[in-house]
Design an enzyme around this catalytic site. Structure first.
Site, PDB file in Angstrom:
ATOM      1  N   GLU A 290     -17.452   2.335 -45.421  1.00 23.76           N
ATOM      2  CA  GLU A 290     -18.260   2.392 -46.783  1.00 23.76           C
ATOM      3  C   GLU A 290     -19.376   3.534 -46.884  1.00 23.76           C
ATOM      4  O   GLU A 290     -19.395   4.127 -45.683  1.00 23.76           O
ATOM      5  CB  GLU A 290     -19.330   1.073 -46.384  1.00 23.76           C
ATOM      6  CG  GLU A 290     -18.742  -0.325 -46.103  1.00 23.76           C
ATOM      7  CD  GLU A 290     -19.589  -1.286 -45.759  1.00 23.76           C
ATOM      8  OE1 GLU A 290     -19.226  -2.288 -45.527  1.00 23.76           O
ATOM      9  OE2 GLU A 290     -20.790  -1.171 -45.501  1.00 23.76           O
TER      10      GLU A 290
ATOM     11  N   CYS B  88     -25.090   8.339 -47.259  1.00 23.90           N
ATOM     12  CA  CYS B  88     -24.972   7.823 -45.832  1.00 23.90           C
ATOM     13  C   CYS B  88     -23.603   7.691 -45.817  1.00 23.90           C
ATOM     14  O   CYS B  88     -22.947   6.933 -46.448  1.00 23.90           O
ATOM     15  CB  CYS B  88     -25.883   6.417 -46.028  1.00 23.90           C
ATOM     16  SG  CYS B  88     -25.640   5.640 -44.669  1.00 23.90           S
TER      17      CYS B  88
ATOM     18  N   CYS C 269     -16.680  -0.045 -35.649  1.00 23.21           N
ATOM     19  CA  CYS C 269     -17.583   0.356 -34.400  1.00 23.21           C
ATOM     20  C   CYS C 269     -17.153  -0.143 -33.140  1.00 23.21           C
ATOM     21  O   CYS C 269     -17.031  -1.521 -33.084  1.00 23.21           O
ATOM     22  CB  CYS C 269     -19.037   0.265 -34.720  1.00 23.21           C
ATOM     23  SG  CYS C 269     -20.160   1.292 -33.570  1.00 23.21           S
TER      24      CYS C 269
ATOM     25  N   CYS D 246     -23.253  -3.928 -31.642  1.00 21.29           N
ATOM     26  CA  CYS D 246     -24.646  -4.436 -31.632  1.00 21.29           C
ATOM     27  C   CYS D 246     -24.556  -5.930 -32.094  1.00 21.29           C
ATOM     28  O   CYS D 246     -24.034  -5.791 -33.178  1.00 21.29           O
ATOM     29  CB  CYS D 246     -25.382  -3.413 -32.114  1.00 21.29           C
ATOM     30  SG  CYS D 246     -25.666  -1.566 -31.582  1.00 21.29           S
TER      31      CYS D 246
ATOM     32  N   CYS E 131     -25.533  -6.366 -35.844  1.00 22.95           N
ATOM     33  CA  CYS E 131     -24.790  -5.260 -36.880  1.00 22.95           C
ATOM     34  C   CYS E 131     -23.560  -5.878 -37.557  1.00 22.95           C
ATOM     35  O   CYS E 131     -22.520  -6.131 -36.782  1.00 22.95           O
ATOM     36  CB  CYS E 131     -24.834  -3.917 -36.303  1.00 22.95           C
ATOM     37  SG  CYS E 131     -23.619  -2.797 -37.177  1.00 22.95           S
TER      38      CYS E 131
ATOM     39  N   CYS F 112     -25.201  -1.299 -43.314  1.00 23.41           N
ATOM     40  CA  CYS F 112     -23.818  -0.729 -43.057  1.00 23.41           C
ATOM     41  C   CYS F 112     -22.951  -1.802 -42.471  1.00 23.41           C
ATOM     42  O   CYS F 112     -23.417  -2.646 -41.907  1.00 23.41           O
ATOM     43  CB  CYS F 112     -23.836   0.155 -41.889  1.00 23.41           C
ATOM     44  SG  CYS F 112     -24.190  -0.318 -40.216  1.00 23.41           S
TER      45      CYS F 112
HETATM   46  N1  SAH Z   1     -24.093   3.738 -34.777  1.00 24.17           N
HETATM   47  C1  SAH Z   1     -24.959   4.480 -34.861  1.00 24.17           C
HETATM   48  C2  SAH Z   1     -25.191   5.060 -36.415  1.00 24.17           C
HETATM   49  C3  SAH Z   1     -24.862   3.856 -37.548  1.00 24.17           C
HETATM   50  S1  SAH Z   1     -25.934   2.555 -37.471  1.00 24.17           S
HETATM   51  C4  SAH Z   1     -26.580   3.821 -34.751  1.00 24.17           C
HETATM   52  O1  SAH Z   1     -26.313   2.756 -34.487  1.00 24.17           O
HETATM   53  O2  SAH Z   1     -27.464   4.822 -34.884  1.00 24.17           O
HETATM   54  C5  SAH Z   1     -27.238   3.234 -38.516  1.00 24.17           C
HETATM   55  C6  SAH Z   1     -28.882   2.282 -38.203  1.00 24.17           C
HETATM   56  O3  SAH Z   1     -28.653   1.237 -39.048  1.00 24.17           O
HETATM   57  C7  SAH Z   1     -28.965   1.951 -36.961  1.00 24.17           C
HETATM   58  O4  SAH Z   1     -30.266   2.232 -36.580  1.00 24.17           O
HETATM   59  C8  SAH Z   1     -28.737   0.586 -36.958  1.00 24.17           C
HETATM   60  O5  SAH Z   1     -29.361  -0.189 -35.862  1.00 24.17           O
HETATM   61  C9  SAH Z   1     -28.955  -0.011 -38.141  1.00 24.17           C
HETATM   62  N2  SAH Z   1     -28.618  -1.321 -38.683  1.00 24.17           N
HETATM   63  C10 SAH Z   1     -27.505  -1.604 -38.429  1.00 24.17           C
HETATM   64  N3  SAH Z   1     -27.423  -3.005 -38.826  1.00 24.17           N
HETATM   65  C11 SAH Z   1     -28.440  -3.218 -39.824  1.00 24.17           C
HETATM   66  C12 SAH Z   1     -29.061  -4.248 -40.558  1.00 24.17           C
HETATM   67  N4  SAH Z   1     -28.334  -5.428 -40.502  1.00 24.17           N
HETATM   68  N5  SAH Z   1     -30.292  -4.257 -41.038  1.00 24.17           N
HETATM   69  C13 SAH Z   1     -31.172  -3.005 -40.786  1.00 24.17           C
HETATM   70  N6  SAH Z   1     -30.527  -2.102 -39.996  1.00 24.17           N
HETATM   71  C14 SAH Z   1     -29.459  -2.066 -39.624  1.00 24.17           C
HETATM   72 FE1  SF4 Z   2     -22.198   0.676 -34.041  1.00 24.07          FE
HETATM   73 FE2  SF4 Z   2     -23.985  -0.930 -35.871  1.00 24.07          FE
HETATM   74 FE3  SF4 Z   2     -24.513  -0.556 -33.431  1.00 24.07          FE
HETATM   75 FE4  SF4 Z   2     -24.513   1.377 -34.929  1.00 24.07          FE
HETATM   76  S1  SF4 Z   2     -25.939  -0.379 -35.025  1.00 24.07           S
HETATM   77  S2  SF4 Z   2     -23.887   1.376 -32.868  1.00 24.07           S
HETATM   78  S3  SF4 Z   2     -22.770   0.997 -36.247  1.00 24.07           S
HETATM   79  S4  SF4 Z   2     -22.521  -1.894 -33.851  1.00 24.07           S
END
Ligand code: SAH
Ligand code: SF4
Length: 364
Positions: free
Chosen positions: A109, A122, A129, A133, A136, A351
């Protein structure tokens, strides 16, 4: 046209000049081609009218100008525009229409977020990934592969072309962990900031990471672009962080902060600490107090992100009142803390959410 692995978005003036020479074209054509692509936004050699017909044909046959096929294109009420793209595979025909079946393992995306002064792209760095997390959507199906530098750059070009807008800022905050695909990310950042490339100043580029200390130091040593480093901290203690972020077991918060200080010392760029607020998990005043203590140990700004809920995950968006209290604890302790505006919620702009939508309800 046949498929070729050479991607225009991966080329530099030097590599493209050598390529031109090898294909019987004048070396100076490279600068003209790059000008068409980046200054004029072209993604089709047919538009490059100062090239001979023969040269345009060679380009069309031997160089890939679009690897992304748009699978979904959604515009939110606030102007945020989100694309789900499927990346071309070796076996695909490279014609404009994509005859192949939808395959989530080849989709990422990218989003264009307009504000009064900025046009922020973005972009994703990986397909899925590897980190996973707990909150996420991007990591729910693991990693399907890395994006090449060219495909990372292509997302910015594509968003600009589709919206007709010049992109002013780029954030590596889409799908994937940028520092787990470091070489491609550094090459892409150089092309994005190069005067002959997208020409977006390094100061307007942010690389977000879940935190890999060795990779942060490499970035500080090797990336000659003054990008902002954003550390996804999300928790003020190692114990809580490990519950939320599987890779937190590889590095303590203290080790991450050391690496961030190294990045600041080498680049002079203040760090952004990202903190996604999850209701009742990490949004209590005691969490804010502990975060303030951490933040005061380095030159940084805190970015508070209200969680965007993801279907099938148990986490909830924080209450507005709690977000305000959290922020005021930080600011009262002398820490700069902003609440990031939630954009594009009506099109699942967090994301990984759009791809999951397409996995589960097919035809987006
Ligand atoms: N992997 C990297 C970059 C991609 S995620 C990272 O984790 O930093 C970019 C940001 O979006 C991260 O801070 C992540 O915690 C946040 N994020 C992911 N899922 C989300 C959600 N459902 N709502 C709000 N922020 C989210
Ligand atoms: Fe990966 Fe989502 Fe964690 Fe960023 S927040 S490291 S995209 S799993």
């Amino acid at each position: 046209m046949k498929y070729t692995t050479l991607d225009i978005f991966e080329q530099t003036p030097e590599t493209l000049a050598a390529w031109c020479e090898a294909h019987g074209m004048q070396r100076y054509r490279a600068a003209q081609i790059l000008e068409w692509v980046y200054a004029k936004g072209a993604a089709d050699p047919a538009e490059m009218t100062n090239l001979s017909v023969a040269d345009r044909e060679i380009l069309a046959e031997e160089m890939t100008f679009r690897s992304a096929h748009i699978v979904a294109d959604r515009q939110a009420s606030d102007g945020t525009r989100k694309l789900l793209v499927q990346w071309r595979d070796q076996g695909d025909d490279s014609g404009a229409v994509m005859p192949v079946a939808l395959d989530a393992a080849r989709q990422t995306e990218c989003v264009m977020i307009p504000t009064e002064k900025r046009r922020t792209a973005c972009i994703s760095t990986q397909i899925g990934c590897p980190v996973g997390c707990r909150f996420c959507a991007s990591g729910m199906d693991g990693l399907s592969g890395n994006l090449t530098a060219g495909r990372i750059v292509e997302q910015v070009h594509l968003l600009s072309q589709l919206t007709g807008e010049r992109i002013s800022n780029v954030v590596f905050m889409g799908m994937g962990e940028p520092l787990a695909n470091l070489d491609a990310v550094m090459h892409a950042a150089r092309i994005i900031s190069a005067p002959w490339g997208l020409g977006i100043s390094g100061r307007r580029i942010t690389i977000s990471t879940v935190g890999l200390p060795r990779a942060i130091r490499r970035l500080a040593d090797e990336l000659d672009v003054p990008a902002t480093l954003a550390l996804s901290l999300h928790a003020p203690t190692d114990a809580l962080r490990r519950e939320m972020i599987p890779w937190a077991k590889y590095a303590t918060i203290a080790e991450l902060l050391d690496a961030c200080r190294y990045y600041f010392d080498s680049t002079g760029r203040e760090i952004t600490l990202e903190y996604v607020l999850l209701r009742d998990e990490n949004d209590r005043p005691e969490h804010a107090r502990e975060l303030a203590r951490i933040a005061r140990t380095l030159r940084c700004n805190v970015n508070l992100i209200r969680y965007n809920e993801v279907e099938s995950l148990p986490y909830r968006r924080p209450l507005s009142r709690d977000v305000r209290i959290f922020q005021s604890v930080l600011t009262n302790a002398g820490v700069m803390a902003h609440i990031r505006a939630s954009r594009g919620r009506d099109i699942a702009a967090a994301c990984g959410q759009l791809r999951r939508g397409s996995i589960h309800d097919k035809g987006v």
